[in-house]
Design a protein around this motif. Structure first.
Motif, PDB file in Angstrom:
ATOM      1  N   LEU A   1     -13.258 117.532 -21.231  1.00  0.00           N
ATOM      2  CA  LEU A   1     -12.861 117.805 -22.617  1.00  0.00           C
ATOM      3  C   LEU A   1     -13.622 119.280 -23.151  1.00  0.00           C
ATOM      4  O   LEU A   1     -14.928 119.179 -23.088  1.00  0.00           O
TER       5      LEU A   1
ATOM      6  N   PHE B   1     -23.531 110.458 -27.151  1.00  0.00           N
ATOM      7  CA  PHE B   1     -22.574 109.462 -27.207  1.00  0.00           C
ATOM      8  C   PHE B   1     -23.173 107.872 -26.790  1.00  0.00           C
ATOM      9  O   PHE B   1     -23.703 107.918 -25.924  1.00  0.00           O
ATOM     10  N   GLY B   2     -22.747 106.872 -27.483  1.00  0.00           N
ATOM     11  CA  GLY B   2     -22.766 105.642 -26.615  1.00  0.00           C
ATOM     12  C   GLY B   2     -21.881 105.513 -25.686  1.00  0.00           C
ATOM     13  O   GLY B   2     -20.954 106.405 -25.489  1.00  0.00           O
ATOM     14  N   LYS B   3     -21.790 104.346 -25.035  1.00  0.00           N
ATOM     15  CA  LYS B   3     -20.909 104.122 -23.760  1.00  0.00           C
ATOM     16  C   LYS B   3     -19.474 103.517 -24.339  1.00  0.00           C
ATOM     17  O   LYS B   3     -18.695 103.797 -23.481  1.00  0.00           O
TER      18      LYS B   3
ATOM     19  N   TYR C   1     -16.667 107.854 -33.332  1.00  0.00           N
ATOM     20  CA  TYR C   1     -15.199 108.744 -32.897  1.00  0.00           C
ATOM     21  C   TYR C   1     -14.294 107.553 -32.446  1.00  0.00           C
ATOM     22  O   TYR C   1     -14.656 106.644 -31.689  1.00  0.00           O
TER      23      TYR C   1
ATOM     24  N   SER D   1     -18.289 106.764 -20.988  1.00  0.00           N
ATOM     25  CA  SER D   1     -18.530 107.752 -22.226  1.00  0.00           C
ATOM     26  C   SER D   1     -18.361 109.139 -21.847  1.00  0.00           C
ATOM     27  O   SER D   1     -18.099 109.426 -20.762  1.00  0.00           O
TER      28      SER D   1
ATOM     29  N   GLY E   1     -10.627 118.645 -27.874  1.00  0.00           N
ATOM     30  CA  GLY E   1      -9.048 118.991 -27.234  1.00  0.00           C
ATOM     31  C   GLY E   1      -8.816 117.668 -26.659  1.00  0.00           C
ATOM     32  O   GLY E   1      -9.247 116.541 -26.648  1.00  0.00           O
TER      33      GLY E   1
ATOM     34  N   GLN F   1     -26.411 118.916 -30.673  1.00  0.00           N
ATOM     35  CA  GLN F   1     -25.864 118.461 -29.714  1.00  0.00           C
ATOM     36  C   GLN F   1     -25.724 116.620 -30.003  1.00  0.00           C
ATOM     37  O   GLN F   1     -26.371 116.090 -30.652  1.00  0.00           O
ATOM     38  N   LEU F   2     -24.357 116.507 -29.413  1.00  0.00           N
ATOM     39  CA  LEU F   2     -24.078 114.881 -29.745  1.00  0.00           C
ATOM     40  C   LEU F   2     -24.404 114.080 -28.691  1.00  0.00           C
ATOM     41  O   LEU F   2     -24.196 114.603 -27.373  1.00  0.00           O
TER      42      LEU F   2
ATOM     43  N   GLY G   1      -5.349 108.851 -23.682  1.00  0.00           N
ATOM     44  CA  GLY G   1      -4.614 110.307 -23.296  1.00  0.00           C
ATOM     45  C   GLY G   1      -5.065 111.306 -24.163  1.00  0.00           C
ATOM     46  O   GLY G   1      -4.425 112.181 -24.320  1.00  0.00           O
ATOM     47  N   LYS G   2      -6.034 110.788 -25.193  1.00  0.00           N
ATOM     48  CA  LYS G   2      -6.263 111.794 -26.287  1.00  0.00           C
ATOM     49  C   LYS G   2      -7.817 112.350 -26.361  1.00  0.00           C
ATOM     50  O   LYS G   2      -8.536 111.475 -25.695  1.00  0.00           O
ATOM     51  N   GLY G   3      -8.077 113.309 -26.910  1.00  0.00           N
ATOM     52  CA  GLY G   3      -9.527 113.413 -27.278  1.00  0.00           C
ATOM     53  C   GLY G   3     -10.288 112.549 -28.397  1.00  0.00           C
ATOM     54  O   GLY G   3      -9.307 112.131 -29.114  1.00  0.00           O
ATOM     55  N   PRO G   4     -11.489 112.166 -28.448  1.00  0.00           N
ATOM     56  CA  PRO G   4     -12.140 111.557 -29.366  1.00  0.00           C
ATOM     57  C   PRO G   4     -11.696 112.222 -30.779  1.00  0.00           C
ATOM     58  O   PRO G   4     -11.940 113.426 -30.802  1.00  0.00           O
TER      59      PRO G   4
ATOM     60  N   LEU H   1     -12.921 112.440 -34.952  1.00  0.00           N
ATOM     61  CA  LEU H   1     -14.029 111.701 -35.913  1.00  0.00           C
ATOM     62  C   LEU H   1     -13.324 110.917 -36.948  1.00  0.00           C
ATOM     63  O   LEU H   1     -12.457 111.276 -37.526  1.00  0.00           O
TER      64      LEU H   1
ATOM     65  N   GLN I   1     -10.862 106.928 -29.940  1.00  0.00           N
ATOM     66  CA  GLN I   1     -10.152 107.589 -29.090  1.00  0.00           C
ATOM     67  C   GLN I   1      -9.153 106.761 -28.572  1.00  0.00           C
ATOM     68  O   GLN I   1      -9.486 105.518 -28.197  1.00  0.00           O
TER      69      GLN I   1
ATOM     70  N   PHE J   1     -16.528 105.171 -29.951  1.00  0.00           N
ATOM     71  CA  PHE J   1     -17.790 105.562 -29.656  1.00  0.00           C
ATOM     72  C   PHE J   1     -18.768 105.962 -30.778  1.00  0.00           C
ATOM     73  O   PHE J   1     -18.328 106.480 -31.898  1.00  0.00           O
TER      74      PHE J   1
END
Lengths: 115, 115
Positions: B92, A105-107, A36, B42, B107, A102-103, A41-44, A46, A38, A89
């Motif tokens: 999110l 995530f890495g840091k 992902y 993250s 989002g 479920q996802l 101010g935005k969401g991640p 794909l 990012q 990410f």
């Protein structure tokens, strides 16, 4: 317990260079590995993803390399551009104890591409 | 791809109060997810919300603190209750599409500051 380890935490690359971000996972039940992007101010969003039966996937300037035996995968950004400056990410998905996918995530890696 | 609208985009709240975050999707989806992302960190999954059933919470998150509603297939809310400064974070909303929910869309997030 962190199930997906990502490095480096931050990365500075010159314009035109190659950016490489690495991830390692522990859970062999993971069966889908997305990346992902990012922006502040935005969401991640794909970017690209790979399944473990494939060793490499390329989409434009972005390539995922996957090593199932080592449980590692990496993102390569060729010809890096200032517009690629963002946080990246890696993630992995698999069936959770709740019975849903479920996802994890890495840091994250903050990439800065300098002119 | 799904388009997700979150409201509010940001808020500053007094400690002890509650804030409800809304998430609207432009298509019907089975599963919706709520994440927390602390600045520069993250994403941590709070809960999974399926329409018509109770949300499933991850370890460390409880329904009394983060009640979730999922009245239909395009809408969900997350409430952050009895807020403290430690709740300051980005929240999110995400939906899963594709086989095994492997395609996740997010989002833009709600940036919450508790003072």
């Amino acid at each position: 317990q962190q199930q997906v380890k990502q490095s480096p935490q931050s990365l500075i690359v010159q314009k035109g260079g190659i950016s490489i971000i690495n991830c390692a996972y522990e859970n062999t039940a993971f069966d889908y590995f997305p990346w992902y992007q990012q922006f502040p101010g935005k969401g991640p969003a794909l970017l690209i993803a790979i399944r473990p039966d494939v060793s490499e996937k390329k989409e434009g300037r972005f390539t995922i390399s996957f090593n199932k035996s080592a449980k590692q995968f990496s993102l390569h950004i060729m010809d890096s551009q200032p517009g690629d400056s963002a946080t990246y990410f890696c993630a992995a998905t698999g069936l959770s104890g709740a019975g849903s996918y479920q996802l994890t995530f890495g840091k994250g890696t903050k990439l800065s591409v300098i002119p | 791809s799904a388009v997700i609208s979150q409201k509010p985009s940001r808020d500053i709240c007094q400690r002890g109060t509650s804030l409800t975050i809304q998430c609207q999707v432009d298509s019907q989806v089975t599963m919706m997810f709520w994440y927390r992302q602390q600045p520069g960190q993250s994403l941590t999954l709070i809960a999974t919300a399926n329409q018509g059933s109770e949300a499933t919470y991850e370890s460390g998150f409880v329904i009394d603190k983060f009640p979730i509603s999922r009245p239909n297939l395009t809408f969900s809310t997350l409430t952050v209750s009895n807020m403290s400064p430690e709740d300051s974070s980005i929240y999110l909303c995400s939906v899963g599409q594709g086989i095994m929910n492997t395609e996740a869309f997010f989002g833009q997030g709600t940036r919450l500051t508790v003072v």
